[in-house]
Design an enzyme around this catalytic site. Structure first.
Site, PDB file in Angstrom:
ATOM      1  CB  SER A   1      -0.883   0.008   1.256  1.00  0.00           C
ATOM      2  OG  SER A   1      -1.536   1.250   1.415  1.00  0.00           O
TER       3      SER A   1
ATOM      4  CE1 TYR B   1      -3.727  -2.120   5.088  1.00  0.00           C
ATOM      5  CE2 TYR B   1      -3.214   0.177   4.644  1.00  0.00           C
ATOM      6  CZ  TYR B   1      -3.545  -1.082   4.190  1.00  0.00           C
ATOM      7  OH  TYR B   1      -3.697  -1.312   2.846  1.00  0.00           O
TER       8      TYR B   1
END
Length: 264
Positions: free
Chosen positions: A141, A154
């Site tokens: 990501s 995350y």
């Protein structure tokens, strides 16, 4: 790489980028192994792609519990004879401040995004080493390039993927095994809806950025193009991916700039 008749194993294949990748690989003539927790959704994807049992194998998988994963790998090899591409796409996001996130939630996110991916990779690697070829695709990501509000665990899990797979890339080069790290930005998927709150409950809110993001199908096609071109890393998305470059060359400016952005 010509994907025709190649065996491609995709985790998180029941929705979002994983489902879009399944379609793109199927269109390119690949044989698919589809994994996720929800069997019914995997069956839906298989049926939508009109794949028969000769070209598609469904293997239910919970990345927080890979007990019996050795048998899963053996099942794939027995059916198709090889594993040419492993796409570590399964993952879960977060929508909570660090101080409000229970340590159990931190651990769950790390278990899914990091340990689940490397566990399956380590089990598939001997197959690829034996066949002296392979491609490992890791869906990271832009949050693996810089931290942001509500994403502490995350981002940590995605940063960890980069450290592990950049090291692995060097170690397996001699076996003709390639590693691609993909860093999507705002892609139109349900990642924000399925994200965990601090207490571990589902967020159930679609972020505006996700809703207006790049179609998952376009993201998938860019990933296949990156594999064909032998890329090591891909940044995919809109203007948000530029932030990774800004951080690299202007870290002080980036820190002040990103702090002023709206959390979502």
């Amino acid at each position: 790489m010509d994907f025709k008749n190649k065996v491609v194993w995709i985790t998180g294949a029941s929705s979002g980028i994983g489902e879009a990748l399944a379609k793109s690989f199927a269109d390119a003539g690949a044989k698919l192994v589809l994994s996720a927790r929800r069997i019914s959704e995997l069956e839906r994807v298989k049926n939508a792609l009109r794949l028969d049992d000769d070209r598609c194998l469904i293997i239910p998988m919970d990345l927080t519990d890979l007990t019996g994963a050795e048998n899963m790998v053996q099942q794939v090899v027995e059916k198709f004879g090889s594993i040419d591409v492993l796409v570590n796409n399964g993952g879960i996001s977060q929508r909570a401040m660090a101080i409000d996130t229970a340590i159990e939630t931190d651990r769950e996110i790390m278990e899914v995004n990091f340990f689940g991916a490397i566990r399956l990779t380590k089990l598939v690697l001997p197959v690829m080493i034996k066949q002296q070829s392979g491609q490992i695709v890791v869906i990271s990501s832009v949050a693996g390039k810089f931290g942001f509000y509500l994403r502490s665990a995350y981002s940590a899990s995605k940063f960890a993927l980069h450290g592990f797979y950049e090291s692995l890339r060097m170690e397996v080069f001699k076996y003709n095994i390639k590693v691609l790290l993909v860093c999507p930005g705002k892609i139109h998927t349900n990642i924000s809806v399925n994200a965990l709150r601090g207490d571990g409950q589902k967020n159930n809110i679609m972020d505006k950025g996700q809703e207006e993001g790049m179609p998952a199908e376009e993201c998938a096609e860019r990933i296949l193009t990156g594999i064909r071109k032998g890329k090591y890393e891909l940044l995919i998305g809109g203007k948000e991916v530029m932030a990774a470059q800004i951080k690299r060359f202007f870290p002080d400016f980036f820190t002040n700039f990103i702090r002023k952005q709206k959390p979502e």
